[in-house]
Design a protein around this motif. Structure first.
Motif, PDB file in Angstrom:
ATOM      1  N   MET A 165       4.708  -0.530   7.471  1.00  0.00           N
ATOM      2  CA  MET A 165       4.029  -1.443   8.398  1.00  0.00           C
ATOM      3  C   MET A 165       5.009  -2.210   9.281  1.00  0.00           C
ATOM      4  O   MET A 165       4.599  -2.883  10.206  1.00  0.00           O
ATOM      5  CB  MET A 165       3.164  -2.436   7.619  1.00  0.00           C
TER       6      MET A 165
ATOM      7  N   GLN B  39       2.599   2.393   2.573  1.00  0.00           N
ATOM      8  CA  GLN B  39       2.706   2.926   3.927  1.00  0.00           C
ATOM      9  C   GLN B  39       3.529   1.959   4.775  1.00  0.00           C
ATOM     10  O   GLN B  39       3.384   0.747   4.650  1.00  0.00           O
ATOM     11  CB  GLN B  39       1.317   3.098   4.540  1.00  0.00           C
TER      12      GLN B  39
ATOM     13  N   CYS C 121       0.822  -1.219   0.000  1.00  0.00           N
ATOM     14  CA  CYS C 121       0.000   0.000   0.000  1.00  0.00           C
ATOM     15  C   CYS C 121       0.854   1.265   0.000  1.00  0.00           C
ATOM     16  O   CYS C 121       0.321   2.369  -0.128  1.00  0.00           O
ATOM     17  CB  CYS C 121      -0.940   0.010   1.205  1.00  0.00           C
TER      18      CYS C 121
ATOM     19  N   ASN D 127       1.850   0.252  11.756  1.00  0.00           N
ATOM     20  CA  ASN D 127       0.458   0.676  11.539  1.00  0.00           C
ATOM     21  C   ASN D 127       0.346   1.947  10.698  1.00  0.00           C
ATOM     22  O   ASN D 127      -0.372   2.877  11.054  1.00  0.00           O
ATOM     23  CB  ASN D 127      -0.266   0.867  12.872  1.00  0.00           C
ATOM     24  N   HIS D 128       1.072   1.997   9.618  1.00  0.00           N
ATOM     25  CA  HIS D 128       1.055   3.119   8.675  1.00  0.00           C
ATOM     26  C   HIS D 128       1.639   4.410   9.242  1.00  0.00           C
ATOM     27  O   HIS D 128       1.441   5.476   8.673  1.00  0.00           O
ATOM     28  CB  HIS D 128      -0.362   3.384   8.144  1.00  0.00           C
ATOM     29  N   ARG D 129       2.373   4.326  10.328  1.00  0.00           N
ATOM     30  CA  ARG D 129       3.015   5.503  10.914  1.00  0.00           C
ATOM     31  C   ARG D 129       4.525   5.341  10.806  1.00  0.00           C
ATOM     32  O   ARG D 129       5.092   4.440  11.435  1.00  0.00           O
ATOM     33  CB  ARG D 129       2.609   5.665  12.379  1.00  0.00           C
TER      34      ARG D 129
END
Length: 94
Positions: free
Chosen positions: A44, A42, A40, A60-62
């Protein structure tokens, strides 16, 4: 010859990699080294930069601190040669 491209000129390997790998999200480690995130686009999971060893990625996409999305800059291969300066006994009229 100043505007000529000679085979001895090194290619911009980042542009070659970006073209070969296709549509991936490009990021930069805190020291500016390029890397990609697949799926995606982002982060992970966390890892280490292969160039400098700093933490990259995220959870978590951060993204972790300093791990930033980078822009595709295109091919930055320069014209000219990599033979060095013309000084030092080389004919100055050539």
């Amino acid at each position: 010859m100043q505007a000529a491209f000679l085979p001895t000129m090194p290619e911009d390997m980042l542009a070659v990699a970006q073209q070969a790998l296709g549509p991936l999200q490009w990021y930069r480690c805190p020291n500016g080294h390029p890397c990609t995130v697949g799926e995606c686009g982002q982060p992970m999971e966390r890892s280490r930069c292969v160039d400098c060893g700093l933490e990259i990625g995220g959870h978590n996409h951060r993204p972790v601190a300093g791990f930033t999305a980078g822009n595709v800059q295109g091919d930055r291969t320069q014209t000219g040669h990599v033979l060095g300066d013309r000084a030092g006994g080389i004919c100055q009229t050539c």
